[in-house]
Structures are given as C-alpha cells and as structure tokens.
Design an enzyme around this catalytic site. Structure first.
Site, short mmCIF file in Angstrom:
data_model
loop_
_atom_site.label_atom_id
_atom_site.label_comp_id
_atom_site.label_asym_id
_atom_site.label_seq_id
_atom_site.Cartn_x
_atom_site.Cartn_y
_atom_site.Cartn_z
N GLU A 23 -4.00 9.12 17.28
CA GLU A 23 -4.76 10.41 17.26
C GLU A 23 -5.63 10.50 16.03
O GLU A 23 -6.84 11.24 16.34
CB GLU A 23 -3.53 11.46 16.94
N SER B 291 4.23 -1.65 4.20
CA SER B 291 4.58 -3.29 4.50
C SER B 291 4.43 -4.02 3.18
O SER B 291 3.94 -3.72 2.25
CB SER B 291 3.46 -3.77 5.37
N GLN C 163 1.04 -1.25 -0.01
CA GLN C 163 0.03 0.12 -0.02
C GLN C 163 0.78 1.10 -0.16
O GLN C 163 1.64 1.43 0.99
CB GLN C 163 -1.07 -0.04 1.21
N GLY C 164 0.73 2.17 -1.00
CA GLY C 164 1.35 3.32 -0.95
C GLY C 164 0.63 4.58 -0.70
O GLY C 164 0.02 5.19 -1.39
N GLU D 175 -9.64 -2.12 5.62
CA GLU D 175 -8.43 -2.57 6.52
C GLU D 175 -8.80 -2.68 7.96
O GLU D 175 -8.38 -3.64 8.59
CB GLU D 175 -7.44 -1.50 6.45
N SER E 37 1.02 6.40 3.04
CA SER E 37 1.69 7.57 3.64
C SER E 37 2.87 8.21 3.12
O SER E 37 3.47 7.65 2.47
CB SER E 37 2.07 6.82 5.07
#
Length: 386
Positions: free
Chosen positions: A369, A162, A127-128, A245, A130
């Site tokens: 957060e 990951s 997964q791209g 997710e 962040s």
C-alpha cells in the site's frame, strides 16, 4: 542504455563467476534465505571472504574502503550472487543502508569509526524505523529522544527489525521535539545496541523462524555526537536510507526472482503441469522480463544522478507480489505433496518454506500500500492522497 556488458564489465562478471565457483563453500550453495541468512559462523566467514576479495562496498568511494566502481558493477555482483544462490554479506543493512547514509550525512569522525567495520562484517547493523501502531507510516514515529546536557535519552519501541538480535549498532529514527508532527521534529541517531536499557525480543514467524525483532528502549543514553545529520532533520536522513534500501535492491530482487522462476520451470518439467498452469508459468516469465528492464531503467537513472530514485519502489512492489504467486503455483504443482512438512517434503521442503516466507514480502521494506502511494505520487506525479 546499452543493456550489454562493456568489455570491462564482462571481465568483472567472468572473474566474479570464477571466484564464486572456487570460493563458495558447498554448505552455503543453494542458500534459501530466511533465518539461514545469519545463522552459524560460516555465514560470517563468507562475509569476510567477500570483503577480503574486494566485493563488499563495490560502489562506496575508495577513500572509505570501497571499490569506487560504477553502480553497474554492483548490479552484476547481485545478479551473479543470486544465480550462484550464495548468501549475502551478513552486514547487508550496514552495506546497503547505514554505510551510504553515513557517507551522505555523517561527520568525518562517524565515517572513520564505522565504515571500515561495516565492510569487514566486524560490526552488524539493524534499522529502527517501524513502530507498533504506526505501521509503515514513518512520519508517525513516537519513540522519543529527550536532550539532557550532552546526551539524548531515548524511550520507545521499534518492531520488525531484521538482524537486531545480532546487531552492534542501530539506525534509529526518533521524535526529539514532543510538540512536532509528521515530518518535523525528528532526529536520526546511531545507537549502540549494547547500551543499558536496550532489549531485543525475537518475533516468531509462521515459518517457525525468528528473522525479525522488537526493540525496546528504556532511558537509553545516546551521546549527541551520535546524531546523524542535524537535530530535527531526521526525516531527510531517513529518506536517504530508504532510497538506498530500495534503489540498490532491485537487481538482487530481480536475480532472486529469476532463480525462483527457473526452479518453478524445473518443478513443472519434473511433476508435470496442466495447460492452465503452463500459461501461468509463462506469464510469470514475462513479468520477470518486465521487472528486469525496469531494473535497467532504474540503474540508468541511478548512474546519471548518483542518487537512487523512487522507481525502486516499483521493483520491490512487483517482485514481492510475483514471489507470492510463484509459491502458490509451485504448491499447486506439488498437489497433495504440498501438505508435507520439510522432513518428508520433496525438494527438501523448499517450496513450502518459500510459500510461508513470501507472505511477509508484501509487508517488509514498505508495504504494498505504501509503495503504491510512492509510485502514484513520486513516479506518476498524481495528486497526494492527503
């Protein structure tokens, strides 16, 4: 809802438990996670065994190779896998995020190309989302996708990805309209990780392992047919990915926490505990029961709507903070032995690794957060923070 298994669910659970007992290789039992999730051919062979036994994609529609089962079966599968301390399917991002997103937003050509290879673990996904400087604020994405003729040209950097070092494909959120802000002007791409211009750099953690990666994109060409959803409509597609997710993750987290609490109780019985430590362990057991029933409530909503709700954020938030408390408690019980490295530590260094690895739990898959904001705004209905 009735919290007991139906007769069919009980039969499925018993068959799965028997299959795990007979099929899980001894070398993979007691799997502790971390980098061991993807190291070695044995994990890939185990993933293929899960697929061939029909346990990969249990809730996917049968027309796409899935089991067509209710979500309660997936919950049972995750519970039994955790209790057996078995490693997950290597394509966990493909099964839990890429596949459901492609089924919801993909073209028929994309479904035919990717879904069966996700199930069989022949192709691995990452997964791209962040980015450096954006933290968990997904709407601050800067990685650009510039449309040139029949392809996008991608430049930018992603981080905390990951499986990127072994991935064949990447779910990539980009900003295709340079004049846009926040949720507008985003486009969701499927990127071949072997494309020229893609570079993956592992990130070393304090456990000594490298589970996460940086991904650099330098003039990477992506065909327009690899757009998932509509050009400029990437935010809605990304929300589908994130809901799946967190929505389907709750039972795996709850079952994993149950295993950790059980190990903590065994540790206390073995090493002894003060009255204060026993109280703390009892509080963690009570928290576990609360988490379990929250997972059931989330499952009930999922089975009614077919779409994971924001309640999944509660499960991830509570699990991550409870998991950190368990590690701290365990090291207190180990006393001076807590300082030993894995080669000399009791229990194979399980709790030392647990303590170090758990520090990342409140950062990965949405920081605490961000999750508190989601719970406040989308579960409790409080005013938006901005």
């Amino acid at each position: 809802m009735d919290l007991r298994d139906t007769p069919d669910e009980a039969r499925f659970r018993a068959e799965l438990r028997d299959w795990l007992a007979a099929s899980l290789p001894d070398g993979l039992r007691g799997h502790r996670g971390g980098a061991a999730r993807f190291e070695g051919e044995a994990v890939r062979e185990w993933s293929r065994a899960l697929y061939e036994a029909g346990y990969a994609g249990l809730t996917w529609p049968k027309e796409y190779g899935g089991g067509g089962c209710p979500y309660s079966y997936q919950a049972i599968f995750l519970e039994e896998m955790a209790r057996a301390e078995a490693p997950h399917h290597l394509g966990v991002i493909g099964l839990g995020m890429a596949g459901p997103t492609i089924i919801a937003h993909g073209s028929e050509a994309q479904k035919a190309r990717h879904l069966s290879r996700i199930l069989s673990a022949d192709e691995i996904w990452c997964q791209g989302f962040s980015e450096p400087g954006a933290g968990s604020d997904l709407s601050a994405v800067r990685t650009s996708a510039r449309l040139e003729a029949d392809r996008f040209v991608v430049d930018g950097q992603k981080v905390w990805s990951s499986f990127a070092h072994i991935a064949d494909w990447c779910l990539l959120l980009t900003r295709s309209d340079p004049g846009s802000e926040r949720h507008a002007g985003l486009t969701y791409l499927i990127v071949d990780m072997r494309s020229p211009g893609v570079e993956v750099r592992p990130l070393r953690q304090m456990t000594g392992e490298a589970e996460f990666n940086e991904i650099f994109f330098s003039a990477v060409e992506v065909p327009v047919e690899n757009v998932l959803g509509e050009v400029g409509g990437g935010w809605q597609v990304a929300m589908t990915t994130l809901l799946h997710e967190r929505g389907t993750l709750g039972f795996a987290l709850t079952a994993a926490l149950e295993v950790a609490v059980r190990k903590l109780i065994e540790l206390a019985q073995d090493r002894g505990a003060t009255a204060t430590q026993r109280d703390a362990i009892a509080r963690e057991w009570i928290e576990l029961q609360g988490l379990r029933f929250t997972a059931y409530r989330s499952l009930s909503a999922l089975m009614k709507t077919g779409v994971p709700g924001p309640e999944g954020s509660i499960l991830k938030l509570q699990w991550s903070e409870a998991n950190q408390r368990l590690g701290k408690l365990a090291l207190e019980l180990l006393a001076q032995d807590a300082q030993l490295l894995a080669d000399n530590a009791p229990y194979g260094g399980y709790w030392q690794h647990h303590q170090l690895r758990s520090r990342g739990n409140t950062i990965e898959a949405g920081t605490s957060e961000i999750l508190r904001n989601i719970v406040a705004e989308r579960v409790l209905g409080l005013p938006r923070s901005r």
